[in-house]
Design an enzyme around this catalytic site. Structure first.
Site, PDB file in Angstrom:
ATOM      1  NE  ARG A  15      -1.012   5.739  -2.033  1.00  0.00           N
ATOM      2  CZ  ARG A  15      -1.335   4.523  -1.599  1.00  0.00           C
ATOM      3  NH1 ARG A  15      -2.407   4.337  -0.860  1.00  0.00           N
ATOM      4  NH2 ARG A  15      -0.573   3.490  -1.896  1.00  0.00           N
ATOM      5  CG  ASP A  16      -0.069   3.183   1.860  1.00  0.00           C
ATOM      6  OD1 ASP A  16      -1.122   3.264   2.518  1.00  0.00           O
ATOM      7  OD2 ASP A  16       0.419   2.110   1.494  1.00  0.00           O
ATOM      8  CG  HIS A 208       2.748  -1.550  -0.939  1.00  0.00           C
ATOM      9  ND1 HIS A 208       2.823  -0.243  -1.381  1.00  0.00           N
ATOM     10  CD2 HIS A 208       1.832  -1.523   0.065  1.00  0.00           C
ATOM     11  CE1 HIS A 208       2.004   0.515  -0.686  1.00  0.00           C
ATOM     12  NE2 HIS A 208       1.375  -0.248   0.206  1.00  0.00           N
ATOM     13  CG  HIS A 210       0.955  -1.885   5.109  1.00  0.00           C
ATOM     14  ND1 HIS A 210       0.566  -0.625   5.481  1.00  0.00           N
ATOM     15  CD2 HIS A 210       0.756  -1.955   3.771  1.00  0.00           C
ATOM     16  CE1 HIS A 210       0.139   0.051   4.422  1.00  0.00           C
ATOM     17  NE2 HIS A 210       0.237  -0.747   3.365  1.00  0.00           N
ATOM     18  CB  CYS A 241      -5.262   0.423   4.158  1.00  0.00           C
ATOM     19  SG  CYS A 241      -6.570   0.401   2.925  1.00  0.00           S
ATOM     20  CG  ASN A 250       3.733   1.319   3.027  1.00  0.00           C
ATOM     21  OD1 ASN A 250       3.236   2.290   2.510  1.00  0.00           O
ATOM     22  ND2 ASN A 250       3.475   0.109   2.627  1.00  0.00           N
TER      23      ASN A 250
END
Ligand SMILES: CC(C)(COP(=O)([O-])OP(=O)([O-])OC[C@H]1O[C@@H](n2cnc3c(N)ncnc32)[C@H](O)[C@@H]1OP(=O)([O-])[O-])[C@@H](O)C(=O)NCCC(=O)NCCSC(=O)C[C@@](C)(O)CC(=O)[O-]
Length: 300
Positions: A15-16, A208, A210, A241, A250
């Site tokens: 996803r990310d 979370h 990055h 993002c 991430n």
């Protein structure tokens, strides 16, 4: 504070990791194979898709097909992002085990990311959480920009704490704290966590982070020392993002795993298999893994 003996990894690669991939939309079959491979590595929490507007994030436009195509491995939670009721209904229809609403500590980021203010976002999330709970689906809450915003600069930890608390009170079972642009440092991470943990019990918080500035592992070590026992990470360090220009992925799951193994913290994840998965997906995307550990191990 002693380190935990066990820690939960929440895998973000599908996803990310893929939501911001430039160029052509990645084949659904590749996304499905990635998720299946990740589950075979022993990962028990996989964010598989995002039921957002395909006009906003084209790479996630096949969320339903992805969710419907994966091999559901017993014991694995497959989650999806759901910004509103429309997204939630899509996620329910596609059999998501868990969903997530995503807000931010910065007004400008919230506006760019989901087209509303912070207070409007919370109003929008309320019926999403209510409906998910009525369907016995757990809801995770993300708070982005916890250590800096691409539009507003520094983030006040008190604001992170306030949004986190609201999401908890609304029914999120866990709040994931996003250092969206990776500007945090260990001291900042501890200060932010200190403020948030006054409002939200630490066992309900996840990190979370990055790795844009190469600080993510150090920041994770700092917050694990304070009691964080849930970490979001992305195989091969995939991602970024779409609404945070220049943000890199991430922290790589392989790198986190190597550090946790060294600390004697159990996750149940097979590092070698994970590194192979990272090499496989980055080969599909035409580049090399962003994980230093995977490159050092070198398995292909
Ligand atoms: C929230 C909206 C939808 C508001 O977008 P909007 O334009 O204000 O929404 P709207 O309700 O006015 O609807 C406009 C159009 O979008 C459609 N639409 C509306 N909702 C959906 C939906 N769920 N699924 C599919 N389509 C949808 C809707 O049907 C309509 O279609 P039209 O009539 O124009 O053809 C939009 O801003 C959006 O999709 N944003 C997503 C942004 C995003 O995905 N960002 C990345 C994830 S966040 C992140 O990565 C950070 C995180 C979580 O990882 C933590 C960290 O690192 O910090």
């Amino acid at each position: 504070m002693a380190f935990p003996t066990h820690l939960r990894l929440f895998e973000m690669g599908a996803r990310d990791g893929l939501q911001n991939e430039p160029g052509a939309v990645i084949d659904t079959a590749i996304k499905i194979e990635l998720i299946n491979r990740l589950s075979e590595c022993g990962l028990r929490h996989i964010e598989a898709a995002s039921f957002v507007s395909p006009k906003w994030v084209p790479q996630m436009g096949d969320a339903a097909a992805v969710m419907n195509g994966i091999n559901r491995k017993a014991g694995v939670t497959y989650s999806a992002l759901t910004p509103n009721l429309q997204g939630l209904e899509g996620a329910i229809a596609a059999g998501a085990d868990e969903v997530a609403v995503f807000g931010a500590a910065s007004e400008a980021f919230t506006q760019k990311n989901i087209n509303c203010s912070i207070s409007e976002s919370l109003e929008r999330f309320a019926p999403v959480i209510e409906r998910a709970q009525a369907c016995n689906i757990r809801v995770r809450g993300y708070v982005s920009t916890v250590m800096g915003c691409p539009y507003e600069g520094e983030t006040d930890p008190a604001q992170v704490a306030a949004v986190s608390r609201e999401l908890l009170d609304m029914g999120c079972y866990e709040i994931s704290l996003g250092d969206t642009i990776g500007t945090g440092t260990p001291l900042k991470a501890k200060q932010m966590l200190e403020a948030v943990s006054k409002q939200v019990p630490i066992e309900k918080l996840a990190a979370h982070f990055h790795d844009t500035y190469g600080q993510a592992l150090a920041n994770l070590y700092a917050v694990i020392e304070e009691g964080i026992a849930v970490i979001d990470a992305s195989v091969a360090g995939l991602g970024g993002c779409p609404y945070a220009k220049g943000a890199s992925g991430n922290v790589a799951t392989e790198d986190v795993l190597y550090m946790l193994n060294g600390l004697g913290i159990d996750t149940g994840v097979d590092l070698e298999k994970l590194a192979q998965t990272g090499h496989w997906i980055t080969a599909q995307l035409g580049r090399t893994s962003g994980s230093k550990v995977a490159l050092a191990i070198g398995c292909q």
